[in-house]
Design a protein around this motif. Structure first.
Motif, short mmCIF file in Angstrom:
data_model
loop_
_atom_site.label_atom_id
_atom_site.label_comp_id
_atom_site.label_asym_id
_atom_site.label_seq_id
_atom_site.Cartn_x
_atom_site.Cartn_y
_atom_site.Cartn_z
N GLU A 103 0.82 -1.21 0.00
CA GLU A 103 0.00 0.00 0.00
C GLU A 103 0.86 1.26 0.00
OE1 GLU A 103 -2.90 0.52 3.33
OE2 GLU A 103 -3.49 -1.47 2.60
N ALA A 104 1.91 1.25 0.82
CA ALA A 104 2.76 2.43 0.95
C ALA A 104 3.51 2.70 -0.36
CB ALA A 104 3.75 2.23 2.09
N VAL A 105 3.98 1.63 -1.01
CA VAL A 105 4.69 1.79 -2.27
C VAL A 105 3.74 2.36 -3.32
CG1 VAL A 105 5.81 0.55 -4.16
CG2 VAL A 105 6.38 -0.01 -1.80
N VAL A 145 20.06 9.86 1.53
CA VAL A 145 19.63 10.16 0.15
C VAL A 145 18.20 9.65 -0.07
CG1 VAL A 145 20.12 9.74 -2.29
CG2 VAL A 145 22.00 9.96 -0.66
N PRO A 146 17.29 10.52 -0.53
CA PRO A 146 15.93 10.04 -0.81
C PRO A 146 15.88 9.08 -1.99
CG PRO A 146 16.05 12.46 -0.82
CD PRO A 146 17.45 11.94 -0.80
N TRP A 147 14.93 8.20 -1.95
CA TRP A 147 14.67 7.25 -3.03
C TRP A 147 13.34 7.63 -3.68
CZ3 TRP A 147 16.86 1.84 -3.19
CH2 TRP A 147 18.00 1.71 -2.38
N ALA A 148 12.99 6.92 -4.74
CA ALA A 148 11.65 7.09 -5.32
C ALA A 148 11.20 5.77 -5.93
CB ALA A 148 11.67 8.18 -6.39
N VAL A 161 12.23 0.43 -6.49
CA VAL A 161 12.57 1.73 -5.92
C VAL A 161 14.03 2.02 -6.27
CG1 VAL A 161 10.91 1.88 -4.02
CG2 VAL A 161 12.99 0.56 -3.70
N THR A 162 14.32 3.29 -6.52
CA THR A 162 15.66 3.68 -6.98
C THR A 162 16.20 4.80 -6.09
OG1 THR A 162 15.03 3.11 -9.24
CG2 THR A 162 16.99 4.48 -8.97
#
Ligand SMILES: [Zn+2]
Ligand SMILES: [Zn+2]
Length: 277
Positions: A103-105, A145-148, A161-162
Protein backbone atom coordinates in the motif's frame (compact mmCIF):
# COMPACT_ATOMS: atom_id res chain seq x y z
CA UNK A 1 34.23 1.13 -0.84
CA UNK A 2 31.62 0.72 -3.53
CA UNK A 3 28.49 2.84 -3.62
CA UNK A 4 26.52 -0.20 -2.56
CA UNK A 5 28.84 -1.24 0.25
CA UNK A 6 28.73 2.26 1.77
CA UNK A 7 25.00 1.79 2.24
CA UNK A 8 25.40 -1.20 4.55
CA UNK A 9 24.16 -0.14 8.00
CA UNK A 10 26.55 -0.44 10.90
CA UNK A 11 24.49 1.06 13.71
CA UNK A 12 21.33 -0.37 15.18
CA UNK A 13 19.08 2.61 15.78
CA UNK A 14 15.49 2.56 17.02
CA UNK A 15 12.75 2.46 14.38
CA UNK A 16 10.87 5.35 15.98
CA UNK A 17 13.88 7.67 15.92
CA UNK A 18 14.66 6.91 12.28
CA UNK A 19 11.05 7.28 11.22
CA UNK A 20 10.81 10.61 13.00
CA UNK A 21 14.06 11.76 11.44
CA UNK A 22 12.59 10.92 8.03
CA UNK A 23 9.68 13.30 8.60
CA UNK A 24 6.93 11.06 9.98
CA UNK A 25 4.76 12.37 12.80
CA UNK A 26 5.34 9.91 15.66
CA UNK A 27 3.28 11.68 18.33
CA UNK A 28 0.69 8.86 18.36
CA UNK A 29 3.35 6.28 19.29
CA UNK A 30 3.04 7.51 22.90
CA UNK A 31 -0.67 6.62 22.97
CA UNK A 32 -0.45 3.21 24.56
CA UNK A 33 -0.14 1.66 27.99
CA UNK A 34 3.51 0.61 27.77
CA UNK A 35 6.45 2.54 29.15
CA UNK A 36 8.35 3.40 26.00
CA UNK A 37 6.63 4.94 22.93
CA UNK A 38 9.35 3.35 20.78
CA UNK A 39 8.01 -0.09 21.75
CA UNK A 40 4.39 0.65 20.81
CA UNK A 41 3.37 -2.57 19.05
CA UNK A 42 0.89 -0.69 16.89
CA UNK A 43 3.85 0.84 15.05
CA UNK A 44 7.20 -0.64 15.94
CA UNK A 45 6.69 -3.84 13.89
CA UNK A 46 5.62 -1.96 10.78
CA UNK A 47 7.88 -1.85 7.77
CA UNK A 48 6.24 1.11 6.07
CA UNK A 49 5.18 4.52 7.31
CA UNK A 50 3.23 7.19 5.53
CA UNK A 51 3.13 10.90 6.18
CA UNK A 52 0.19 11.87 3.94
CA UNK A 53 1.20 14.01 0.96
CA UNK A 54 4.77 14.34 2.28
CA UNK A 55 6.90 11.24 2.48
CA UNK A 56 6.84 7.44 2.68
CA UNK A 57 9.37 5.52 4.76
CA UNK A 58 10.22 1.92 3.85
CA UNK A 59 12.37 -0.70 5.49
CA UNK A 60 14.67 -2.19 2.85
CA UNK A 61 16.95 -5.17 3.36
CA UNK A 62 20.51 -4.38 2.38
CA UNK A 63 20.95 -7.75 0.69
CA UNK A 64 18.05 -6.95 -1.66
CA UNK A 65 19.64 -3.78 -3.01
CA UNK A 66 21.52 -4.13 -6.30
CA UNK A 67 23.36 -1.87 -8.68
CA UNK A 68 21.89 -1.31 -12.11
CA UNK A 69 23.28 1.22 -14.62
CA UNK A 70 25.03 3.03 -11.81
CA UNK A 71 21.84 3.27 -9.74
CA UNK A 72 21.07 1.45 -6.52
CA UNK A 73 17.70 -0.25 -6.73
CA UNK A 74 15.49 -2.78 -5.03
CA UNK A 75 12.66 -4.70 -6.65
CA UNK A 76 10.04 -6.77 -4.92
CA UNK A 77 6.42 -7.84 -4.97
CA UNK A 78 4.77 -7.50 -1.58
CA UNK A 79 1.32 -8.36 -2.85
CA UNK A 80 2.55 -11.80 -3.84
CA UNK A 81 4.06 -12.26 -0.41
CA UNK A 82 0.85 -11.17 1.30
CA UNK A 83 -1.07 -13.73 -0.76
CA UNK A 84 1.32 -16.44 0.34
CA UNK A 85 0.82 -15.55 4.00
CA UNK A 86 -2.94 -15.29 3.57
CA UNK A 87 -3.16 -19.09 3.38
CA UNK A 88 -1.68 -19.32 6.85
CA UNK A 89 -3.67 -17.91 9.80
CA UNK A 90 -0.54 -18.01 12.00
CA UNK A 91 1.19 -15.59 9.62
CA UNK A 92 -1.43 -12.87 9.76
CA UNK A 93 1.02 -10.31 11.22
CA UNK A 94 3.39 -10.89 8.33
CA UNK A 95 0.54 -10.71 5.86
CA UNK A 96 -0.55 -7.34 7.22
CA UNK A 97 3.01 -6.07 7.15
CA UNK A 98 3.37 -7.03 3.48
CA UNK A 99 0.01 -5.51 2.62
CA UNK A 100 0.95 -2.27 4.34
CA UNK A 101 4.24 -2.16 2.48
CA UNK A 102 2.49 -2.73 -0.83
CA UNK A 103 0.00 0.00 0.00
CA UNK A 104 2.76 2.43 0.95
CA UNK A 105 4.69 1.79 -2.27
CA UNK A 106 1.54 2.24 -4.31
CA UNK A 107 0.69 5.43 -2.41
CA UNK A 108 4.16 6.90 -2.92
CA UNK A 109 4.02 6.06 -6.62
CA UNK A 110 0.57 7.48 -7.27
CA UNK A 111 1.21 10.63 -5.20
CA UNK A 112 4.75 10.97 -6.53
CA UNK A 113 6.22 11.24 -3.06
CA UNK A 114 9.84 10.75 -2.05
CA UNK A 115 10.81 7.54 -0.28
CA UNK A 116 13.12 7.52 2.71
CA UNK A 117 14.82 4.20 3.15
CA UNK A 118 15.68 2.55 6.44
CA UNK A 119 18.32 0.06 5.36
CA UNK A 120 18.41 -3.16 7.38
CA UNK A 121 21.09 -5.73 7.86
CA UNK A 122 20.96 -8.99 9.78
CA UNK A 123 19.31 -12.32 9.14
CA UNK A 124 16.51 -11.94 6.66
CA UNK A 125 13.93 -14.66 6.47
CA UNK A 126 13.89 -16.53 3.17
CA UNK A 127 11.10 -15.00 1.10
CA UNK A 128 9.80 -18.20 -0.39
CA UNK A 129 10.01 -20.35 2.70
CA UNK A 130 6.90 -19.59 4.67
CA UNK A 131 8.11 -21.61 7.66
CA UNK A 132 11.52 -19.98 7.87
CA UNK A 133 12.15 -18.33 11.19
CA UNK A 134 11.41 -14.63 11.59
CA UNK A 135 14.00 -12.21 10.35
CA UNK A 136 16.37 -10.69 12.85
CA UNK A 137 17.49 -7.11 12.32
CA UNK A 138 20.98 -6.46 13.58
CA UNK A 139 21.59 -3.01 12.14
CA UNK A 140 19.38 -0.30 10.75
CA UNK A 141 20.16 3.17 9.49
CA UNK A 142 18.31 5.88 7.62
CA UNK A 143 19.80 6.55 4.19
CA UNK A 144 20.32 10.33 3.91
CA UNK A 145 19.63 10.16 0.15
CA UNK A 146 15.93 10.04 -0.81
CA UNK A 147 14.67 7.25 -3.03
CA UNK A 148 11.65 7.09 -5.32
CA UNK A 149 9.36 4.40 -6.68
CA UNK A 150 10.43 4.20 -10.30
CA UNK A 151 7.98 1.53 -11.35
CA UNK A 152 4.86 0.02 -9.91
CA UNK A 153 2.73 -2.51 -11.73
CA UNK A 154 -0.85 -1.93 -10.65
CA UNK A 155 -1.90 -5.36 -11.89
CA UNK A 156 0.76 -7.50 -10.25
CA UNK A 157 2.16 -5.34 -7.45
CA UNK A 158 5.72 -5.60 -8.77
CA UNK A 159 7.75 -2.51 -8.02
CA UNK A 160 11.21 -0.99 -8.16
CA UNK A 161 12.57 1.73 -5.92
CA UNK A 162 15.66 3.68 -6.98
CA UNK A 163 18.09 5.61 -4.82
CA UNK A 164 18.43 9.27 -5.77
CA UNK A 165 15.61 9.18 -8.33
CA UNK A 166 13.09 11.99 -8.50
CA UNK A 167 9.57 10.78 -7.84
CA UNK A 168 7.28 10.67 -10.81
CA UNK A 169 8.59 13.26 -13.18
CA UNK A 170 6.14 13.19 -16.07
CA UNK A 171 7.58 13.13 -19.57
CA UNK A 172 6.28 12.64 -23.08
CA UNK A 173 7.86 11.69 -26.41
CA UNK A 174 9.03 15.25 -27.11
CA UNK A 175 10.82 15.65 -23.81
CA UNK A 176 12.64 12.37 -23.68
CA UNK A 177 16.25 12.49 -24.88
CA UNK A 178 17.63 10.79 -27.97
CA UNK A 179 14.78 11.83 -30.25
CA UNK A 180 13.35 8.44 -31.07
CA UNK A 181 11.44 8.33 -34.29
CA UNK A 182 7.73 8.78 -33.70
CA UNK A 183 6.09 8.02 -36.99
CA UNK A 184 2.64 8.66 -35.56
CA UNK A 185 3.11 12.35 -35.07
CA UNK A 186 3.10 14.44 -38.23
CA UNK A 187 5.94 16.88 -37.84
CA UNK A 188 5.30 18.81 -40.98
CA UNK A 189 2.90 18.86 -43.86
CA UNK A 190 4.00 20.44 -47.13
CA UNK A 191 6.83 22.27 -45.43
CA UNK A 192 4.84 23.59 -42.48
CA UNK A 193 6.48 22.77 -39.17
CA UNK A 194 3.92 22.39 -36.39
CA UNK A 195 5.09 23.86 -33.13
CA UNK A 196 3.75 22.28 -30.00
CA UNK A 197 3.41 24.37 -26.91
CA UNK A 198 5.46 22.96 -24.04
CA UNK A 199 3.15 24.46 -21.37
CA UNK A 200 0.16 22.75 -23.01
CA UNK A 201 1.94 19.37 -22.94
CA UNK A 202 2.93 19.93 -19.32
CA UNK A 203 -0.65 20.80 -18.39
CA UNK A 204 -1.95 17.67 -20.07
CA UNK A 205 0.67 15.42 -18.44
CA UNK A 206 -0.22 16.87 -15.05
CA UNK A 207 -3.92 16.37 -15.72
CA UNK A 208 -3.30 12.72 -16.64
CA UNK A 209 -1.15 12.32 -13.52
CA UNK A 210 0.84 9.45 -14.96
CA UNK A 211 -2.12 7.45 -16.26
CA UNK A 212 -3.23 6.96 -19.86
CA UNK A 213 -6.32 9.10 -20.36
CA UNK A 214 -7.83 6.32 -22.46
CA UNK A 215 -7.29 3.13 -20.41
CA UNK A 216 -6.28 4.54 -17.03
CA UNK A 217 -3.10 2.46 -16.75
CA UNK A 218 0.14 4.01 -15.56
CA UNK A 219 2.68 4.84 -18.22
CA UNK A 220 5.92 2.91 -17.98
CA UNK A 221 8.84 4.17 -15.92
CA UNK A 222 11.82 5.44 -17.89
CA UNK A 223 15.38 4.43 -17.02
CA UNK A 224 15.78 7.62 -15.02
CA UNK A 225 12.58 7.24 -13.05
CA UNK A 226 10.11 9.42 -14.95
CA UNK A 227 6.64 8.27 -15.97
CA UNK A 228 6.25 8.14 -19.73
CA UNK A 229 3.08 8.88 -21.67
CA UNK A 230 2.68 10.28 -25.17
CA UNK A 231 0.85 13.53 -25.80
CA UNK A 232 -1.52 13.34 -28.72
CA UNK A 233 -3.58 15.94 -30.58
CA UNK A 234 -7.10 14.57 -30.88
CA UNK A 235 -7.80 16.68 -33.95
CA UNK A 236 -4.35 16.76 -35.60
CA UNK A 237 -2.58 20.06 -36.05
CA UNK A 238 -2.42 19.21 -39.75
CA UNK A 239 -6.23 19.26 -39.82
CA UNK A 240 -6.33 22.58 -38.05
CA UNK A 241 -6.82 21.18 -34.54
CA UNK A 242 -5.90 23.72 -31.87
CA UNK A 243 -2.74 23.32 -29.78
CA UNK A 244 -4.74 23.59 -26.56
CA UNK A 245 -5.14 21.24 -23.61
CA UNK A 246 -8.77 20.72 -24.62
CA UNK A 247 -7.47 19.06 -27.81
CA UNK A 248 -4.53 17.15 -26.35
CA UNK A 249 -4.57 13.90 -24.38
CA UNK A 250 -1.85 11.87 -22.70
CA UNK A 251 -1.91 8.24 -23.85
CA UNK A 252 0.06 5.09 -23.25
CA UNK A 253 2.13 4.21 -26.35
CA UNK A 254 -0.27 1.43 -27.31
CA UNK A 255 -3.36 3.61 -27.25
CA UNK A 256 -1.49 6.41 -28.96
CA UNK A 257 -0.81 4.12 -31.91
CA UNK A 258 -4.37 2.88 -31.81
CA UNK A 259 -5.67 6.45 -31.89
CA UNK A 260 -3.75 6.89 -35.15
CA UNK A 261 -4.02 3.49 -36.82
CA UNK A 262 -6.76 1.55 -35.08
CA UNK A 263 -9.96 0.37 -36.69
CA UNK A 264 -11.85 2.30 -34.02
CA UNK A 265 -9.87 5.54 -34.29
CA UNK A 266 -12.91 7.61 -35.36
CA UNK A 267 -14.85 6.50 -32.30
CA UNK A 268 -11.82 7.09 -30.07
CA UNK A 269 -11.49 10.62 -31.40
CA UNK A 270 -15.15 11.38 -30.74
CA UNK A 271 -15.16 10.04 -27.20
CA UNK A 272 -11.86 11.75 -26.32
CA UNK A 273 -13.23 15.08 -27.47
CA UNK A 274 -16.43 14.46 -25.54
CA UNK A 275 -14.51 13.63 -22.35
CA UNK A 276 -12.48 16.83 -22.52
CA UNK A 277 -15.41 19.09 -23.29
ZN1 LIG B 1 -3.82 3.38 -22.68
ZN1 LIG C 1 -0.80 11.34 -31.83
Amino acid sequence: MTQLESLRPTKNRRVMDLVQEAGIDVSDWANYAGKSPAANPKYCYDWAFIQPDRVVVLNLWFFGIYEHNGNLQLSDNLRLQAERYARRPDKSTWRRRSEKLDEAVRYAYSKRLPIRAIVLDGHARAHEDIDAEASRVEARQLDPVPWAVTSYNDQTGEFTVTRGALPGRLVDQFEIGGNPNFPTEVRSVSGTEFVRSAPVRKRVLNRADGRCEWCGEYGFATHDGAIFLETHHIVPLSEGGPDKSSNVVALCPNHHREAHFGALREGMRESMLRKLR
